[in-house]
Design a protein around this motif. Structure first.
Motif, mmCIF file in Angstrom:
data_model
loop_
_atom_site.group_PDB
_atom_site.id
_atom_site.type_symbol
_atom_site.label_atom_id
_atom_site.label_comp_id
_atom_site.label_asym_id
_atom_site.label_seq_id
_atom_site.Cartn_x
_atom_site.Cartn_y
_atom_site.Cartn_z
ATOM 1 N N PRO A 151 -65.202 -31.961 -114.430
ATOM 2 C CA PRO A 151 -64.817 -30.831 -113.584
ATOM 3 C C PRO A 151 -63.303 -30.676 -113.476
ATOM 4 O O PRO A 151 -62.589 -31.665 -113.292
ATOM 5 N N GLY A 152 -62.833 -29.448 -113.619
ATOM 6 C CA GLY A 152 -61.411 -29.153 -113.459
ATOM 7 C C GLY A 152 -60.541 -29.523 -114.642
ATOM 8 O O GLY A 152 -59.336 -29.283 -114.633
ATOM 9 N N LYS A 153 -61.123 -30.109 -115.679
ATOM 10 C CA LYS A 153 -60.314 -30.537 -116.832
ATOM 11 C C LYS A 153 -60.203 -29.397 -117.834
ATOM 12 O O LYS A 153 -61.152 -28.660 -118.057
ATOM 13 N N ASN A 154 -59.030 -29.278 -118.436
ATOM 14 C CA ASN A 154 -58.847 -28.243 -119.462
ATOM 15 C C ASN A 154 -57.975 -28.764 -120.597
ATOM 16 O O ASN A 154 -57.723 -29.966 -120.698
ATOM 17 N N ALA A 155 -57.519 -27.841 -121.428
ATOM 18 C CA ALA A 155 -56.751 -28.231 -122.618
ATOM 19 C C ALA A 155 -55.461 -28.956 -122.262
ATOM 20 O O ALA A 155 -54.992 -29.814 -123.021
ATOM 21 N N ALA A 156 -54.860 -28.623 -121.119
ATOM 22 C CA ALA A 156 -53.619 -29.293 -120.716
ATOM 23 C C ALA A 156 -53.888 -30.792 -120.507
ATOM 24 O O ALA A 156 -53.094 -31.641 -120.926
ATOM 25 N N ASP A 157 -55.009 -31.104 -119.860
ATOM 26 C CA ASP A 157 -55.375 -32.525 -119.663
ATOM 27 C C ASP A 157 -55.592 -33.209 -121.012
ATOM 28 O O ASP A 157 -55.176 -34.348 -121.223
ATOM 29 N N ALA A 158 -56.262 -32.480 -121.900
ATOM 30 C CA ALA A 158 -56.552 -33.049 -123.226
ATOM 31 C C ALA A 158 -55.260 -33.340 -123.990
ATOM 32 O O ALA A 158 -55.119 -34.394 -124.614
ATOM 33 N N ALA A 159 -54.300 -32.416 -123.901
ATOM 34 C CA ALA A 159 -53.032 -32.581 -124.620
ATOM 35 C C ALA A 159 -52.253 -33.773 -124.075
ATOM 36 O O ALA A 159 -51.739 -34.601 -124.840
ATOM 37 N N LEU A 160 -52.179 -33.856 -122.755
ATOM 38 C CA LEU A 160 -51.450 -34.975 -122.137
ATOM 39 C C LEU A 160 -52.090 -36.306 -122.502
ATOM 40 O O LEU A 160 -51.404 -37.266 -122.878
ATOM 41 N N ALA A 161 -53.412 -36.354 -122.373
ATOM 42 C CA ALA A 161 -54.129 -37.597 -122.701
ATOM 43 C C ALA A 161 -53.945 -37.920 -124.177
ATOM 44 O O ALA A 161 -53.782 -39.084 -124.564
ATOM 45 N N GLY A 162 -53.926 -36.874 -124.996
ATOM 46 C CA GLY A 162 -53.789 -37.067 -126.437
ATOM 47 C C GLY A 162 -52.513 -37.807 -126.813
ATOM 48 O O GLY A 162 -52.515 -38.669 -127.695
ATOM 49 N N VAL A 163 -51.418 -37.480 -126.146
ATOM 50 C CA VAL A 163 -50.131 -38.119 -126.434
ATOM 51 C C VAL A 163 -50.225 -39.618 -126.152
ATOM 52 O O VAL A 163 -49.810 -40.458 -126.958
ATOM 53 N N SER A 164 -50.796 -39.940 -125.016
ATOM 54 C CA SER A 164 -50.930 -41.347 -124.640
ATOM 55 C C SER A 164 -51.951 -42.074 -125.536
ATOM 56 O O SER A 164 -51.715 -43.204 -125.974
ATOM 57 N N ASN A 165 -53.048 -41.407 -125.836
ATOM 58 C CA ASN A 165 -54.081 -42.032 -126.675
ATOM 59 C C ASN A 165 -53.578 -42.290 -128.099
ATOM 60 O O ASN A 165 -53.904 -43.311 -128.708
ATOM 61 N N ALA A 166 -52.771 -41.360 -128.593
ATOM 62 C CA ALA A 166 -52.233 -41.513 -129.944
ATOM 63 C C ALA A 166 -51.339 -42.753 -130.009
ATOM 64 O O ALA A 166 -51.423 -43.559 -130.942
ATOM 65 N N TYR A 167 -50.507 -42.922 -128.994
ATOM 66 C CA TYR A 167 -49.600 -44.072 -128.930
ATOM 67 C C TYR A 167 -50.393 -45.389 -128.897
ATOM 68 O O TYR A 167 -50.124 -46.312 -129.671
ATOM 69 N N LYS A 168 -51.386 -45.439 -128.004
ATOM 70 C CA LYS A 168 -52.208 -46.661 -127.870
ATOM 71 C C LYS A 168 -52.879 -47.023 -129.194
ATOM 72 O O LYS A 168 -52.992 -48.192 -129.553
ATOM 73 N N THR A 169 -53.343 -46.001 -129.893
ATOM 74 C CA THR A 169 -54.073 -46.219 -131.147
ATOM 75 C C THR A 169 -53.163 -46.835 -132.213
ATOM 76 O O THR A 169 -53.534 -47.794 -132.887
ATOM 77 N N LEU A 170 -51.948 -46.281 -132.318
ATOM 78 C CA LEU A 170 -51.015 -46.795 -133.330
ATOM 79 C C LEU A 170 -50.595 -48.235 -132.994
ATOM 80 O O LEU A 170 -50.460 -49.074 -133.889
#
Ligand SMILES: [Zn+2]
Length: 413
Positions: free
Chosen positions: A102-121
């Motif tokens: 609930p309440g989540k949108n593309a902005a949340d996905a983009a922000l999380a994506g930056v952090s998730n990408a870093y963790k993965t590398l």
């Protein structure tokens, strides 16, 4: 004459290799990694005390013994003489930028994506195939990483998942024209792969062994026809036995999850070279869910059947000879623990070497990048990682990532 052409000879395992180098005023910038133990190719014998020579993001030589100088070059030495060095790991099923709830949108996905990408590398995964994100977030994240604005792995992306539409069932594919249009839109929007939702999600009862395939045949045909036209491969999310058989009939290139694939499906996969990405790391999540028991009895029985059936079935596929690649479904399970897939492979009976092969050579093959990725050999892209310990004897050592290089650039040392 401004430029001088000259030839350098470097010795590789006793054989001389010559290459031409155009010299400008600037000295060449070369990184030499001293690898104590080198697993150049997963599944082959390791080598000791090797030098990996990297220039312009590529591996230009691998030599027996430690080299410290190269004529007319500005050399940086990376001392990994007490480490286990191997090619960067690859995760073929992640959701870096997917927001749900609930309440989540593309902005949340983009922000999380930056952090998730870093963790993965940072855990040594230098390449991922992203199989479903919110809107266009993953295309933008992929660009930001390629431009050097965000730190993350090399990303191949499917964009959004294509499904029958409605609720959480993906971008609309409902009838031939709609399926064609959605698939075309996804490819022209930048998708490297197409991901289809050909059965219910694992969190729904209809994903059980006898669950129905989600698409009509003409819909799958429309998707795969468009994908073929644009030379883009299709990955099919599939749990029930029937949905795997349906998508295999239309030439998909990988089965994701494949929870209830039977021996007949395995044989088709072997015959057609279809990859299996079993996402066994999801068992970590199921373990917690089953322990907590905080779900309706019917759902718990469903989860239990996945938990009991999947690992032995994956092992059966492995023994039978189905090609297997690593994919965690990170996004459903935590990002930055991508090594769990490799560890789970060993727990279910795979050899350590084959588990590491699934995470390197096989994954590179799945995405048609065997000539660039997956091994430490001359001409390959310099995606190189190092661990403390030896994952060939203790798979848990794969968690001890002390060094990460992607495209010849050091991200963790
Ligand atoms: Zn997934």
């Amino acid at each position: 004459m401004k430029n001088i052409i000259f030839i350098i000879f470097l010795s590789i395992s006793g054989v001389s290799l010559g290459f031409a180098q155009e010299q400008s005023e600037e000295p060449r910038k070369i990184t030499i990694i001293h690898a104590g133990t080198l697993m150049a190719v997963a599944g082959e014998d390791t080598l000791s005390e090797q030098s990996i020579i990297v220039e312009d993001g590529k591996i230009i030589d691998v030599t027996a013994s430690y080299v410290s100088e190269i004529d007319d070059a500005d050399v940086t030495i990376v001392d990994l003489s007490d480490k286990f060095v191997m090619a960067g790991l690859m995760d073929m099923h992640v959701h870096l930028a997917m927001s749900r709830g609930p309440g989540k949108n593309a902005a949340d996905a983009a922000l999380a994506g930056v952090s998730n990408a870093y963790k993965t590398l940072m855990v040594g995964f230098t390449t991922v195939r992203d199989l479903g994100a919110t809107d266009d977030t993953i295309f933008k994240l992929r660009k930001a990483i390629n431009d050097g604005d965000v730190i993350g792995p090399r990303v191949l992306s499917a964009g959004s998942i294509i499904g029958v539409g409605g609720r959480s069932n993906g971008k609309e594919c409902n009838g031939v024209e709609s399926c064609r249009k959605t698939t075309r839109d996804m490819i022209t929007g930048g998708a490297d792969w197409i991901k289809i939702y050909s059965s219910c999600s694992g969190g729904q009862l209809c994903s059980n062994k006898d669950g129905a395939a989600m698409f009509f045949d003409d819909e799958i045909k429309a998707i795969t026809d468009v994908a073929k036209k644009y030379d883009v491969k299709v990955a099919a999310h599939s749990h029930p036995t029937a949905s795997a058989h349906q998508v295999l009939g239309y030439g998909v290139s990988s089965i994701e999850h494949g929870s209830f694939i039977d021996e007949a499906a395995m044989d088709i996969m072997i015959r057609d070279g279809v990859y299996y990405v079993p996402t066994v790391a999801v068992m970590d999540l199921l373990e917690t869910v089953l322990e907590e028991g905080d779900r309706p009895a019917e759902m718990l029985a469903h989860d239990q059947s996945f938990y009991d059936n999947n690992p032995p079935n994956i092992f059966k596929a492995y023994q039978r000879g189905v090609k297997i690649a690593t994919g965690t479904d990170a996004g459903v399970v935590p990002h930055g623990k991508n090594y769990r897939e490799v560890e789970r492979f060993v727990e279910l009976g795979m050899t350590n070497a084959d588990a590491l092969k699934a995470g390197t050579i096989n994954s590179a093959d799945l995405i048609d990048k065997s000539d660039e990725l997956g091994t430490i050999e001359v001409g390959k892209i310099a995606d190189i990682i190092a661990v403390s310990g030896n994952p060939l004897t203790e798979i848990k050592d794969i968690e001890n990532i002390v060094f990460v290089m992607k495209d010849g650039r050091v991200y963790k040392d």
